[in-house]
Each structure stands twice: as structure tokens, then as C-alpha cells.
Design a protein around this motif. Structure first.
Motif, PDB file in Angstrom:
ATOM      1  N   TRP A 166       0.828  -1.205   0.000  1.00 40.07           N
ATOM      2  CA  TRP A 166       0.000   0.000   0.000  1.00 40.07           C
ATOM      3  C   TRP A 166       0.862   1.255   0.000  1.00 40.07           C
ATOM      4  O   TRP A 166       0.577   2.203  -0.727  1.00 40.07           O
ATOM      5  N   LYS A 167       1.919   1.288   0.782  1.00 45.00           N
ATOM      6  CA  LYS A 167       2.758   2.484   0.853  1.00 45.00           C
ATOM      7  C   LYS A 167       3.376   2.798  -0.516  1.00 45.00           C
ATOM      8  O   LYS A 167       3.470   3.966  -0.890  1.00 45.00           O
ATOM      9  N   ARG A 174       1.967   1.955  -3.440  1.00 47.36           N
ATOM     10  CA  ARG A 174       0.827   2.430  -4.251  1.00 47.36           C
ATOM     11  C   ARG A 174       0.469   3.867  -3.863  1.00 47.36           C
ATOM     12  O   ARG A 174       0.177   4.696  -4.722  1.00 47.36           O
ATOM     13  N   GLN A 175       0.470   4.150  -2.567  1.00 50.73           N
ATOM     14  CA  GLN A 175       0.161   5.489  -2.090  1.00 50.73           C
ATOM     15  C   GLN A 175       1.118   6.517  -2.687  1.00 50.73           C
ATOM     16  O   GLN A 175       0.689   7.583  -3.142  1.00 50.73           O
ATOM     17  N   ILE A 206       0.141   9.713  -4.976  1.00 46.82           N
ATOM     18  CA  ILE A 206       0.514  11.076  -4.599  1.00 46.82           C
ATOM     19  C   ILE A 206       1.241  11.753  -5.750  1.00 46.82           C
ATOM     20  O   ILE A 206       0.920  12.885  -6.126  1.00 46.82           O
ATOM     21  N   ARG A 241      -6.333  13.962   1.256  1.00 48.57           N
ATOM     22  CA  ARG A 241      -6.249  12.906   2.272  1.00 48.57           C
ATOM     23  C   ARG A 241      -7.438  11.961   2.164  1.00 48.57           C
ATOM     24  O   ARG A 241      -7.274  10.742   2.248  1.00 48.57           O
ATOM     25  N   LEU A 285      -6.936   9.564  -0.656  1.00 47.61           N
ATOM     26  CA  LEU A 285      -6.028   8.476  -0.287  1.00 47.61           C
ATOM     27  C   LEU A 285      -6.700   7.481   0.650  1.00 47.61           C
ATOM     28  O   LEU A 285      -6.538   6.267   0.494  1.00 47.61           O
ATOM     29  N   TYR A 286      -7.463   7.970   1.627  1.00 48.21           N
ATOM     30  CA  TYR A 286      -8.158   7.060   2.547  1.00 48.21           C
ATOM     31  C   TYR A 286      -9.130   6.157   1.784  1.00 48.21           C
ATOM     32  O   TYR A 286      -9.222   4.962   2.065  1.00 48.21           O
ATOM     33  N   ASN A 343      -8.921   5.215  -1.358  1.00 46.56           N
ATOM     34  CA  ASN A 343      -8.142   4.238  -2.108  1.00 46.56           C
ATOM     35  C   ASN A 343      -7.484   3.219  -1.200  1.00 46.56           C
ATOM     36  O   ASN A 343      -7.355   2.042  -1.560  1.00 46.56           O
ATOM     37  N   LEU A 344      -7.093   3.616   0.000  1.00 48.14           N
ATOM     38  CA  LEU A 344      -6.536   2.690   0.976  1.00 48.14           C
ATOM     39  C   LEU A 344      -7.572   1.635   1.347  1.00 48.14           C
ATOM     40  O   LEU A 344      -7.282   0.437   1.360  1.00 48.14           O
ATOM     41  N   HIS A 403      -8.054  -0.711  -1.560  1.00 45.62           N
ATOM     42  CA  HIS A 403      -6.867  -1.542  -1.786  1.00 45.62           C
ATOM     43  C   HIS A 403      -6.663  -2.585  -0.683  1.00 45.62           C
ATOM     44  O   HIS A 403      -6.434  -3.758  -0.978  1.00 45.62           O
TER      45      HIS A 403
END
Length: 95
Positions: free
Chosen positions: A43-44, A46-47, A51, A64, A67-68, A70-71, A74
Motif C-alpha cells: 500500500w505504501k 501504491r500510495q 501522490i 487525504r 487516499l483514505y 483508495n486505501l 486496496h
């Protein structure tokens, strides 16, 4: 006695747990409880791609939340469409 753990994303228990809560919230606690260290590292990566690709400014609440969302898609397979990273649209991406 050790507690059994199976990551909800990869369904494996042999990949180790995350050492600490990634951010102070219920979502951060959920990640530690349900996601293995290997999936967290995925995930990190992909994040960071998200970004950079979308030019996110993390001081903005909308970035933010993007991203949340998508987190959650994912890592937890929640409903929704994950953001695409299309290198053909480089320089013209809007989110």
C-alpha cells in the motif's frame, strides 16, 4: 499463547504484523489489527504512486480523503473504484 492472525487482504498469517499504528484513528487501529506488514508495504508503494501521479497536496483534506478511500479499497476490498495510474496521461491528470 500466541494469537492467530491472518491478513484480510492476502489471507496469510506468515507475513508478520505491522509494528505500530500508522496514524491515530480507528482506521489506523483497523490496519494494525487486520493487515500484514507485506500488504502494508504494498500500500505504501501504491500510495506514493498516487501522490505523485495525481500531484496530491496532503495538507488538503480532499487529497487525504482521496487516499483514505483508495486505501480502504486496496487493503480491505471495500466498494468503489480504485484510482487508476495511467502513464499515458502524465501531466494532464485531474482528481
Amino acid at each position: 499463547m500466541t494469537e492467530t492472525f491472518a491478513c484480510v487482504r492476502c489471507d496469510r498469517g506468515d507475513r508478520g504484523r505491522i509494528d505500530r499504528v500508522p496514524f491515530p484513528s480507528a482506521l489506523g487501529e483497523r490496519i494494525v489489527a487486520e493487515i500484514c506488514a507485506a500488504c502494508w508495504e504494498e500500500w505504501k508503494e501504491r500510495q506514493m504512486l498516487l501522490i505523485n501521479h495525481y500531484g496530491l497536496k496532503l495538507h488538503e483534506a480532499a487529497a487525504r480523503e482521496f487516499l483514505y478511500k483508495n486505501l480502504r479499497i486496496h487493503l480491505f476490498g471495500e466498494e468503489g473504484t480504485a484510482a487508476r495510474i495511467d502513464t499515458d496521461t502524465e501531466g494532464s491528470v485531474e482528481w
